[in-house]
Design an enzyme around this catalytic site. Sequence first.
Site, PDB file in Angstrom:
ATOM      1  CB  CYS A 109      -0.959  -0.380   1.702  1.00 46.65           C
ATOM      2  SG  CYS A 109      -2.248   1.601   1.444  1.00 46.65           S
ATOM      3  CB  CYS A 138      -0.793   2.052   3.530  1.00 43.82           C
ATOM      4  SG  CYS A 138      -2.020   1.787   3.380  1.00 43.82           S
ATOM      5  CG  ASP A 139       3.408   1.351   4.503  1.00 41.41           C
ATOM      6  OD1 ASP A 139       2.355   1.731   4.970  1.00 41.41           O
ATOM      7  OD2 ASP A 139       2.980  -0.254   4.374  1.00 41.41           O
TER       8      ASP A 139
END
Length: 352
Positions: A171, A174-175
């Site tokens: 992701c 997300c990261d």
Amino acid sequence: MPEKVVIIGSGPAGWAAAIYAARANLEPLLFEGTIKPEMIPLGQLAFTTEVENYPGFPFGNVRAFVESAVDKARHYNLPPAPNHTKDGQLHYAVQGVELMELMKQQALNFDTRVVSDDIVDVGLEGSVHQVIPASGEPIEAHTIIVATGARANYIGLESEEKYKNKGVSACAVCDGALPMYRGKPLAVVGGGDSAVEEATYLANLKNAATIYIIHRRDQLRASKIMQQRAFDHPNIELVWNSTVEEVLGDGQKVTGLRLKSTVDDSTRELEVGGMFAAIGHTPNTAFLKGKLEMNAKGYLKWTKAFRTNTSAEGVFAAGDVADDYYRQAITSAGTGCMAALDAERYIAELGV
Ligand code: NAP
């Protein structure tokens, strides 16, 4: 007496549904799953490090707050706090596990009953539904909220597993902005809309270096407009006809990938500081096959616009199990709330 609401799943959708259902006096019973590839306690966020995009959690001394809020008996679940400090205090974004433990605590505070078990089957024929746990007796329920989520597909390499959270992720949104990836060349594996979207996200970050899209064919699957976005972006480079044979690293972090050609037997090394798998997701719906309507990929169908109803009366779906499009913690929590409200109204109509 049948349960009013049984919630299956313990990601953001499950806990949000529990908080709302509990506060509506529906006394929810939540099955949080056991450690299995399908239903992971605390959901996909259990695999994430810092979560910088969940509203309400700016950087700060998160650990102090988490320890003050979460029952001491569960502190052993908390991962070590990241070592970022400001003015002598810890200063970081809430971590996935911390966020989920906070959500769980909030649901427990309103007397949600939590069972550590997997649901392996459901019976949806009668007017009262049945929920069947792996161990134990079937449970009767007026309503069920399915919040079992989806799991990201990974390539399946041992080296990939070894570097998860150390430079391998599924992701980018997300990261990707985390310090370990900043300013480094990065690889996104896949050729669909997700791969292009993730690559574009990474390529647009401040100080982005080259972002490689590694695809096993010589044509993207992504929609034309997304393809053009990738072709036009000065920081994105397509690597055609290639698969990842090995994730290379120094034990602590990813340093590169060994790529294998899909047209001949050649291999080559590509220097990158991270790899994002964007090769699709698998919804955790195997136990619902033939019971609820699903799309071709196995995601549950919401059968009414802007509602969380499924094809069975009194069964609602929340979070990624019914959403292969947004797939964010905040959207999952949002549909979890909606499912609890939908269940509450359904129960009110039943008059139970
Ligand atoms: P997808 O369309 O199924 O694409 C998966 C990609 O991964 C394909 O290119 C596939 O290659 C590749 N792949 C699969 N298994 C692989 C493996 N083992 N090794 C290497 N490559 C592998 O999945 P997605 O991109 O996540 O998209 C899912 C859905 O969400 C789609 O309907 C998409 O349109 C939608 N979506 C839309 C947007 C948007 O519009 N902004 C953004 C994200 C997702 P092949 O092409 O060779 O099969």
